[in-house]
Enzyme design. Structure first.
Site, PDB file in Angstrom:
ATOM      1  CD  GLN A  88      -2.636  -1.279   2.577  1.00 42.13           C
ATOM      2  OE1 GLN A  88      -3.830  -1.052   2.624  1.00 42.13           O
ATOM      3  NE2 GLN A  88      -1.939  -1.607   3.658  1.00 42.13           N
TER       4      GLN A  88
ATOM      5  CB  CYS B 114       0.170  18.792 -18.821  1.00 44.33           C
ATOM      6  SG  CYS B 114       0.727  17.624 -20.105  1.00 44.33           S
TER       7      CYS B 114
ATOM      8  CG  HIS C   4      -2.655   2.637  -2.209  1.00 45.89           C
ATOM      9  ND1 HIS C   4      -2.604   2.652  -0.830  1.00 45.89           N
ATOM     10  CD2 HIS C   4      -3.755   1.915  -2.531  1.00 45.89           C
ATOM     11  CE1 HIS C   4      -3.631   1.965  -0.342  1.00 45.89           C
ATOM     12  NE2 HIS C   4      -4.337   1.509  -1.354  1.00 45.89           N
TER      13      HIS C   4
ATOM     14  CB  CYS D 175      -2.331  18.920 -23.236  1.00 46.98           C
ATOM     15  SG  CYS D 175      -2.769  18.316 -21.585  1.00 46.98           S
TER      16      CYS D 175
ATOM     17  CG  ASP E 211       8.003   3.376   0.543  1.00 49.74           C
ATOM     18  OD1 ASP E 211       8.131   2.311  -0.088  1.00 49.74           O
ATOM     19  OD2 ASP E 211       7.649   3.406   1.747  1.00 49.74           O
TER      20      ASP E 211
ATOM     21  CB  CYS F  22      -2.823  14.713 -22.739  1.00 48.90           C
ATOM     22  SG  CYS F  22      -1.253  14.924 -21.845  1.00 48.90           S
TER      23      CYS F  22
ATOM     24  N   GLY G 103      -0.272  -2.779  17.599  1.00 49.62           N
ATOM     25  CA  GLY G 103      -1.632  -2.317  17.803  1.00 49.62           C
ATOM     26  C   GLY G 103      -2.622  -3.130  16.995  1.00 49.62           C
TER      27      GLY G 103
END
Length: 305
Positions: free
Chosen positions: A123, A207, A141, A210, A126, A152, A275
């Site tokens: 997830q 961009c 992700h 475009c 990095d 574009c 936890g």
């Protein structure tokens, strides 16, 4: 004068979750996990907790300060939010690209090389699993080092964008890093964002092909993970004899669905996290422990002859 972004709206990060009082959790030790996994292959599902020992803080550990990650709707719907995001990201991404894998990342890479780990579903954005040597990695992700145009579809490297942002904002980093601060002194979040208060004068880059809106190639809160990527992750879970979850509270469905899928199939699930996690009642074994030391011990034990 550019308008300042409105206060961030409540997001997934702010939602609290606790185990039901009648939940049954099967706690165990690293030796119990080694006994369960010995002779089995497994797929690893990792979260921000595996990268904390590399210097990247997470969102949800017990000691983490409150954070408000920007939502997809905020980013695409408000120019002030985009300006705020890119200003902070321009600081934060430089910290993330300088981080190095820790022993937990290297342990999973070693287990893959030994034929025990079938692959990693992470997830995190990095790229530390790839840097550690893992070859079969699904970046669920996305990844922090690429930027896409929402108009574009062109993709450029984050390094290329950094050059353009430096040109548009020549004194921004000097101002932020004044008084002897370095990039690593500034609070950085898992998505390569950073806490920077003064962002109203920052100039984002459009961009270059475009003129459209650029967005990190990262799945934001409120955004959908591409279906093809999800299907590959399910297949990776099915390809192994067990699922090991490391360093994630499984608060959002993005990762929890794979735990539910494995449990439904009768596949053993081992969860390693400091936890409680939302997947604890589904786990065959839960280790309330740090990921680095646990994965390092598992790698040494499972690869020993």
């Amino acid at each position: 004068m550019p308008s300042a972004p409105r206060p961030l709206a409540p997001t997934y990060q702010q939602r609290t979750w606790t185990l039901p009082p009648d939940a049954v959790v099967h706690h165990g030790t690293v030796d119990d996990a080694a006994d369960l996994l010995r002779g089995r292959t497994f797929t690893a599902l990792t979260g921000a907790g595996i990268s904390t020992d590399s210097g990247i803080p997470d969102y949800r550990s017990p000691d983490s300060p409150p954070r408000n990650p920007m939502t997809y709707e905020q980013f695409v719907g408000d120019e002030a939010f985009r300006r705020h995001y890119w200003a902070r990201n321009h600081v934060g991404w430089q910290h993330v690209r300088r981080t190095r894998p820790n022993d937990g990342h290297r342990a999973l890479a070693a287990l893959e090389a030994a034929g025990i780990v079938r692959g990693v579903i992470t997830q995190n954005v990095d790229l530390l699993h790839e840097d550690a040597g893992s070859r079969r990695v699904i970046d669920l992700h996305g990844r922090y080092d690429r930027v896409a145009c929402l108009t574009c579809g062109r993709v450029i490297s984050r390094a290329r964008l950094a050059e353009r942002l430096d040109a548009l904002n020549p004194h921004f980093l000097d101002t932020v890093l004044a008084e002897g601060l370095t990039v690593s002194d500034i609070e950085v979040a898992p998505d390569a964002d950073a806490v920077v208060e003064q962002t109203s004068h920052f100039v984002p880059a459009p961009c270059e092909f475009c003129g459209g809106v650029l967005k990190p190639e990262i799945v934001y809160f409120g955004e959908t993970v591409p279906r093809e990527r999800v299907e590959r992750a399910y297949a990776m879970v099915d390809d192994a004899d067990a699922l090991v979850v490391a360093g994630t509270s499984l608060t959002v469905m993005s990762g929890l669905r794979f735990v539910r899928h494995a449990a439904k199939r009768g596949t053993p699930v081992v969860i390693i996290n400091r936890g409680p996690t939302r997947g604890d009642p589904l786990a065959t074994l839960k280790l309330d422990a740090g990921t680095t030391e646990t994965l390092t011990t598992l790698a040494a034990t499972l690869t020993s002859r």
